[in-house]
Each structure stands twice: as C-alpha cells, then as structure tokens.
Design a protein around this motif. Structure first.
Motif, PDB file in Angstrom:
ATOM      1  N   GLU A 265       0.850  -1.192   0.000  1.00  0.00           N
ATOM      2  CA  GLU A 265       0.000   0.000   0.000  1.00  0.00           C
ATOM      3  C   GLU A 265       0.888   1.246   0.000  1.00  0.00           C
ATOM      4  N   GLY A 536      -9.539   3.516  -0.270  1.00  0.00           N
ATOM      5  CA  GLY A 536      -9.217   4.173  -1.526  1.00  0.00           C
ATOM      6  C   GLY A 536      -9.034   5.673  -1.411  1.00  0.00           C
ATOM      7  N   VAL A 540      -3.096   3.856  -2.421  1.00  0.00           N
ATOM      8  CA  VAL A 540      -3.128   3.142  -3.696  1.00  0.00           C
ATOM      9  C   VAL A 540      -2.365   1.839  -3.510  1.00  0.00           C
TER      10      VAL A 540
END
Length: 553
Positions: A265, A536, A540
C-alpha cells in the motif's frame, strides 16, 4: 503375443523443461515413437519428430506435406502411423510415407490413438469417441466425449487419455468402457495434443501435452504512423504435465509453481483529509488450502504484527497518526506454492450427504452483502434456476448455467446489487458472484466469496515481474460431509447459450491465489469517533507476482 508399440523406459518428465520448437506455427496431435515425440503442424503440413532432450526438430514428410495440411491428430504403433484430417482418418508406414484413407466419418475427426488392434477417434461434432478396428476401420462401439471441446487422444494399457481444448483439462478414461476415472487441469490453455509415456497410470505421473494459441504483443513498425503496433503472434509449446490423484481426499492436483507475491500500500492522503489516530491497517495473508501452501511471509517497508482471526493469518500495521500529505510504503512479500486442482465429486456421491451443520445457516445462507435476497425478481430467479432439481451438485451447476445464460461479462465502475445486475444483463466478476451467492443461498446452499488476485497466467515467463490488471473474486460452496469446493464466477461463460465448460466448476488453475476466506482481505480498524474513511481515499495498492520455479504435485 499381440504386436506392441516401440517401448522405451518412461521418460524422466518431472525434470523436463518446456519445449518451444522453432519454425513451427502450431502443434496438434502428439504421440511417442520410442523416446521421441511426433506432432503435426496443420498449417505447414509438417509431420515433426522432436527430441525432448535437445529440442531438435526434424520434418519427416519432406515430400508429402500437402497430405498433412489440416491434420489434427496422430497415433503411432511400431512403424505404422494414423492421422486425422477433416472427416477422414489416414494411415501410412513411416518408412514409405504414402498416406491412404482408412475411414471417413460424417463429422470432422479431431484426434486419434491406437492400442493393439483398436483405433480411437475423437469427434467434437458427434460428441463422442469412436472405437474402430485399426486395420479395417470398421466401427466397434463409441463412448461419450468427457468434455465439450475439441479433444485429442493418447492410450497406454488399460487407459485412454483425452485433452480438451475448451475444458483446459486432461481426462483419463477406462479404455474398455469409456468410464471417466480422473480429470485434471492443465497449466496452459488450449491443449491440442497429448502423449502418454509407457506404464502411465491414473494415480500419479507425468504426460506430455501440446498447446497452440495466439498471444498479443507490441511490434515495431518503422514505416507506420505510429512506431509501435499491437498485433498477435503464434504461441505453441509442449510441456510435461505432472499430476497426483489424492483418491481419499477426492481431488487431483497438477503442475504447480513457486510464486513470489508482493502486496504494498502506498499512503497518499488528500490535502483536505482529516488526521487519523491510532490506526490499525490489516492485510490478510494468502491462505493454506488443498492447492496452496504459504512458504514464508516477510514485511515490506514497515514491520507488522501477525494475528490470526477465524483461522486466517493477518498482517497488522500500526500508525500512531496519519496526517494529510504523509507518505508511506508498506505491505508484505510472500512465497506461495500454487497448483492446479480439480475435485472429483459426482452427483451420486452427494446423494446421501448429511444435512448442513446448524451453525452454517446463520453464516452462509443470509443476505450479508446487499444480495437482494428479499426482492421478488431474485426470489423468482432462484426458483427458476434449479427447477425441480434436488441434487446439490446439479443444483449448483444449474444455478451457474442460469447466471451464464442471463449475464455477459463487462468491467463495471461499481458493484451493483444482483437485482440491478440481472435486469441489466451484464456484470463484472464481483457482480456474477453476487448473483450466484443470492440464488444459491435462497436454495439453501451454503456459499461464500473467495479472492482476491490472479497471477497473470504466464507460466512460460519465470523470473519476470507480472502485474495483474484487476483484482478478482470467485466463490466456494459447501458440500456437507465433504467440505468447501471452489467455483469460478465468470471465466467459464465463454459462449452464448452453452454448453458451458466445467473446467473451473469444482476446480481452480494454478494462477489463483486464495486470500482470507472468513475475513476481509483488507480493512482499517479505527477508534470510535474517527472520521469515516475508505481505503481508496488515502492509499493506492501495488500488486505483482514473480514465478520462481515449477513444482511437481
């Protein structure tokens, strides 16, 4: 003593590498001549002899290529060769190479195999395998084809083997009766030929399988308006398929791969986002199943604490505070063994299944994800999808086929409810899953969502970083007395109106990676009163795979 084929000791296929003969457009049919492989290229008209050890290729019919144009199956017994071309099966000696027609069928003949005095011919159009006399061509009997696609054949001893292009499956049949013994998934799609070494049995072993297809690639175009052009090129290969049939567990496992999977992430919060305090960021590991084993997991970027929940392993990353404009990279890298698997359950085996455990109803028969199970249209669809069928396996297959009849695949910007999806007539994999879950649960079939990613299916590209374009979900349904069985959501929906293949019904190919089954793959755990935050909005994800090696099941 009956005459016999040229026999050499079983080839050490488990250590053999993938073969990609040069100068060949497509390989169809496959048979063994001693320790060499014979194959045909129907587009070039070549009859080829291939040395698996050196990958050397020899054209045997240098003056008779025209006779082999369109040939799709071959079989060899001593010096005699049989091959199928259009509606006719021809025979010739390898030494003279003068093909003569042996028999003609009302439909195209796809594959051929020979054992002693018997000739086997597969015929997709007829839906069967014809059994004939190898000398006269006179028909003796016929079997039902095990799959729905074009099939090629091989035989050794008591067993007849068929590979099905559409089903992506190898079937082992009783040579005398045509009864299915075991079925197994192939690691590549579109298998076009199969050769079975001497003394191969259904229990475990390795067989040669040929594949032929096209692949997209970007080609240089110096004279065009654009310097690069997207086009297609031929892709054909021969690969040793290894398998092991676990009879007591009722599944067959096939060639696997050691895959490095990295999930990271990247926190990139919006400027107007509110700070978050005491954040616990949970990312589930891949799970251990009949077809998948986690070898190791290590952190990427930041350390994590491992916890377990409902049997699933989870990485917990903790942040005292996440402010706007902060940047972080964190996640994990796992080494995972993944194999193809095909469960061998039959409707007869589940006839006497015990009732569903009492605690499964409140967990797996409810509307827990906006499944529209209270809507009249979905309730009517649930009744229509099974009709009067009472067998659990047939019910699940009927529901799957009903959904395939009603939907076509499309990537959608958001996941809609099953009611909307059914009315719209198209959906993504997640929307297929939603409709399948709703119809199955309304019919009393316990099921759950599984996912989350598929490794790009390029087993011929080891060591290369492979990035999936999308995440993916499928389902599992529960067979009382046996356990959870996988079923793909939409990849078998390959043609209008069916019949649909069952390659991924009770089966998964090697490229699926199963994630948390009883927990969300990823979630934020925040203190009470924290701002409403979606993953979100602040991050990302980055996902990639790398194939580290091939595994024998």
């Amino acid at each position: 003593m009956p005459d016999s084929p040229s026999i050499s000791p079983a080839l050490p296929l488990a250590g053999a590498s993938l073969l990609q003969p040069i100068g060949v457009k497509a390989l169809y049919g496959l048979t063994l001549q001693g320790d060499r492989l014979l194959a045909v290229d129907p587009f070039r008209g070549y009859l080829l002899r291939i040395d698996p050890k050196t990958e050397q290729v020899e054209v045997l019919n240098t003056s008779q290529a025209e006779a082999f144009y369109g040939a799709t199956g071959i079989a060899c017994w001593q010096d005699q060769l049989w091959f199928s071309c259009d509606h006719t099966v021809y025979t010739t000696t390898l030494s003279a190479m003068q093909p003569e027609p042996l028999l003609t069928l009302p439909y195209p003949a796809d594959g051929v195999a020979v054992w002693e005095n018997t000739l086997y011919i597969s015929c997709k159009k007829g839906g069967c395998i014809f059994v004939c006399d190898r000398t006269s061509g006179q028909r003796i009997t016929q079997f039902s084809a095990p799959g729905i696609g074009v099939e090629n054949l091989s035989v050794w001893g008591d067993y007849l083997w068929a590979c099905d292009q559409t089903e992506q499956t190898v079937y082992c049949l009783d040579r005398a009766t045509g009864e299915l013994i075991v079925k197994m998934l192939t690691p590549f799609d579109n298998p076009t030929g199969i050769a079975v070494p001497p003394h191969t049995t259904p229990d475990s072993g390795t067989v040669w399988v040929a594949y032929a297809d096209e692949e997209p690639y970007v080609r240089d175009d110096p004279n065009g308006e654009e310097p690069y052009v997207l086009t297609f090129r031929d892709r054909t290969l021969i690969h040793p398929l290894s398998y092991r049939w676990y009879k007591e567990a009722n599944y067959c496992r096939t060639t696997g791969y050691l895959v490095e999977m990295t999930y990271v992430e990247e926190i990139d919060t919006l400027e107007d986002a509110q700070p978050l305090e005491n954040v616990e960021w949970r990312i589930a590991f891949p799970t251990t199943t009949d077809r998948q084993r986690v070898k190791s997991v290590e952190p990427v970027g930041l350390p994590f604490t491992e916890v377990q929940q409902a049997g699933d392993r989870i990485a917990c990353f903790r942040f005292d505070r996440i402010d706007p404009n902060q940047r972080h990279l964190f996640g994990w890298k796992a080494l995972v063994e993944v194999y193809g698997i095909k469960y061998q359950l039959t409707p007869r085996q589940v006839e006497s299944a015990p009732p569903l455990p009492q605690d499964y109803g409140p967990r797996y028969l409810i509307d827990d994800d906006e499944l529209s199970m209270d809507k009249p249209a979905i309730q009517a669809a649930a009744r229509e999808s099974v009709g009067s069928e009472t067998n659990l396996l047939r019910q699940v297959l009927s529901i799957r086929n009903y959904v395939y009849d009603k939907l076509s695949y499309a990537v959608t910007p958001a996941i809609e409810t099953p009611e909307v999806v059914l009315q719209r007539g198209r959906g993504s994999c997640g929307e297929y899953v939603g409709l399948l879950l709703a119809l199955m649960r309304l019919n009393g079939i316990a099921c759950r969502t599984v996912g989350r990613y598929k490794c790009p299916a390029h087993a011929d590209q080891p060591g290369v970083y492979l990035e999936p374009d999308f995440n993916h979900v499928w389902i599992e349904f529960y067979v009382p007395g046996f356990g959870w069985v996988p079923m793909e959501s939409n990849p078998d929906d390959v043609q209008e109106g069916g019949p649909y293949p069952t390659r991924f019904f009770m089966g998964l190919p090697w490229w699926h990676v199963e994630m948390g089954k009883e927990v969300s793959f990823e979630k934020l755990v925040l203190p009470a009163g924290s701002p409403d935050t979606r993953l979100g909005d602040i991050a990302v994800n980055h996902m990639r795979f790398r194939i580290m090696g091939e595994l024998v099941p």
